[in-house]
Design a protein around this motif. Sequence first.
Motif, mmCIF file in Angstrom:
data_model
loop_
_atom_site.group_PDB
_atom_site.id
_atom_site.type_symbol
_atom_site.label_atom_id
_atom_site.label_comp_id
_atom_site.label_asym_id
_atom_site.label_seq_id
_atom_site.Cartn_x
_atom_site.Cartn_y
_atom_site.Cartn_z
ATOM 1 N N ARG A 23 0.825 -1.216 0.000
ATOM 2 C CA ARG A 23 0.000 0.000 0.000
ATOM 3 C C ARG A 23 0.857 1.264 0.000
ATOM 4 N NH1 ARG A 23 -4.636 -1.337 -2.266
ATOM 5 N NH2 ARG A 23 -6.092 -2.471 -0.919
ATOM 6 N N GLU A 523 -3.851 -2.250 6.467
ATOM 7 C CA GLU A 523 -4.579 -1.360 5.560
ATOM 8 C C GLU A 523 -4.853 -0.021 6.240
ATOM 9 O OE1 GLU A 523 -5.581 -1.506 2.462
ATOM 10 O OE2 GLU A 523 -5.821 -3.584 1.823
ATOM 11 N N VAL A 549 -5.947 2.624 -5.922
ATOM 12 C CA VAL A 549 -5.756 1.212 -5.577
ATOM 13 C C VAL A 549 -5.876 0.389 -6.852
ATOM 14 C CG1 VAL A 549 -6.605 -0.709 -4.198
ATOM 15 C CG2 VAL A 549 -6.703 1.608 -3.284
#
Length: 556
Positions: A23, A523, A549
């Motif tokens: 991420r 996350e 994303v």
Amino acid sequence: MSVETWDYIVVGAGSAGCALAARLSEDPAVRVLLLEAGPRDRSPWIHLPIGYGKTMWSERLNWRFHTEPQREMDGRRLYWPRGRTLGGSSSINGLIYIRGQREDYDGWAALGNPGWSWDEVLPYFVRSECNERGASALHGDAGPLRVSDIGAAHPLVESFIDGARAIGLPRNDDFNGPSQEGAGYYQLTTWRGWRWSAARAYLQPARRRHNLHVLTGAQATGLVFEGRRAVGVRWRRGERTHEARATAEVLLCAGAVQSPQLLQVSGVGDPEHLQSIGVPLRHALPGVGRNLQDHLQLRLIYECTRPITTNDQLRSWRGRAAIALQWALHRSGPLAVGINQGGAFVRALPESTRPDTQFHVATLSADMAGGKVHPFSGFTVSVCQLRPASRGWVLAASPDALQAPRIQPRYLSAPEDRRAAVAALHAARAIVATPPMRALVHHEHKPGLAAHEGDDSLLAFARREGATIFHPVGTCRMGPDEGAVVDAALRVRGLQGLRVVDASVMPTLVSGNTHAAAVMIAEKAADLIRHERRGTAAAAGYRSSDFAVDAAGAAS
């Protein structure tokens, strides 16, 4: 000693580390280094779901820890497998996808951790998930982590579900749905017959990015500080020591055993403990390594009246050939679903207002999880208390991070846990005694007739046979008090440039398997870090417009 500089250094490529590194690397303006002590995840036993039985004992892919002698467990030292490869324990676990109960996360927030209530963490579960059933208010269909149904029904699991219904439990087709209570089939982190670990879900698509560098065989040995700020990590490969510097942050994702150990060998922890092992104190945080919690598994084993178990298939070359062919042609059958297919969440204690016990139903049996199957038609019904009161610790044994730490879970040390263990065993036997199950039971192999003499004999069985179900958490607890290790933004209290992002930050154990929650924590941490990097005063909740994303690539 070679020294390289990065924006972020992530230590540990397990469930949380893979998700966090991937991420963070979505921002092309930052450079991310991910350190993993183990090798790459190339072993076929990792990717084949039933390979769990092999990786459970692998010296190459598993840390193979042992606890200190357990006073309440007949003085035994219990085996604690932990993943040592890309994907960490998500590469060797039982694949079950469970989030826990709403009350678990609302409880975290009530303990003084704003931002961690159920309504606030649910979007991160949804964002991470690619559920084959599609999107809904509670599920995602575009995230990196594949979640699949087992597919074919099994007569043993069906009989267990019918037995649970006979004692008043509902059938539950989604343990991550509106209610956890009931009996049904688990969903697994698999896709078309393959394991879908955190490495497969997050790292594989992310490694195309030039700003993410993954080093395997790189054991972190200590943190580098300048005053109160963490500025880097020392790591070792073979006989050579290296140093990596972080301009932004060092992020510990080494898990509930090794994140606290790495803090301790770096001088962050209980001053008395650090003095006892000869580590100079850098920052006093007595809570480091404390608050250890784990689920204790109690396994009831039965001999089946019909040759319908995986034991039967594995005992002959014809059976093994048949299941291999089933997987090769259809990506289905025992090789594709791992060990436990069905289960239940029940209230075993009369005063409980929500499920307090989890069942796992396996269509095979062995003396211990991952062991050689029995030479008879066998199956296993295991139970574990969801929210144990017992608390233990993890303490570095020496200044050397390469030496295994001391692990003391203190199983069954709390009286309420001993009572819950007995109640759970009674609940299991109640289901097995129903007509739908009784027709498939030749006899109870364990605990057996010797444990029919009363509660004392059942407790003795729990002490003699109980084992970890591989869910350690809590050793770098999140909270606002002096005993906490990190704050609600997962920053190590009293230090700068350092966070812990893994299951060790959980204040209390979630009601179920921990992999999904560890991914959720990563996350959320990625959002916290990126919002702070952008200079916002406080981390806001997830908004889909905030981040690019690449879900399609991650889920391919």
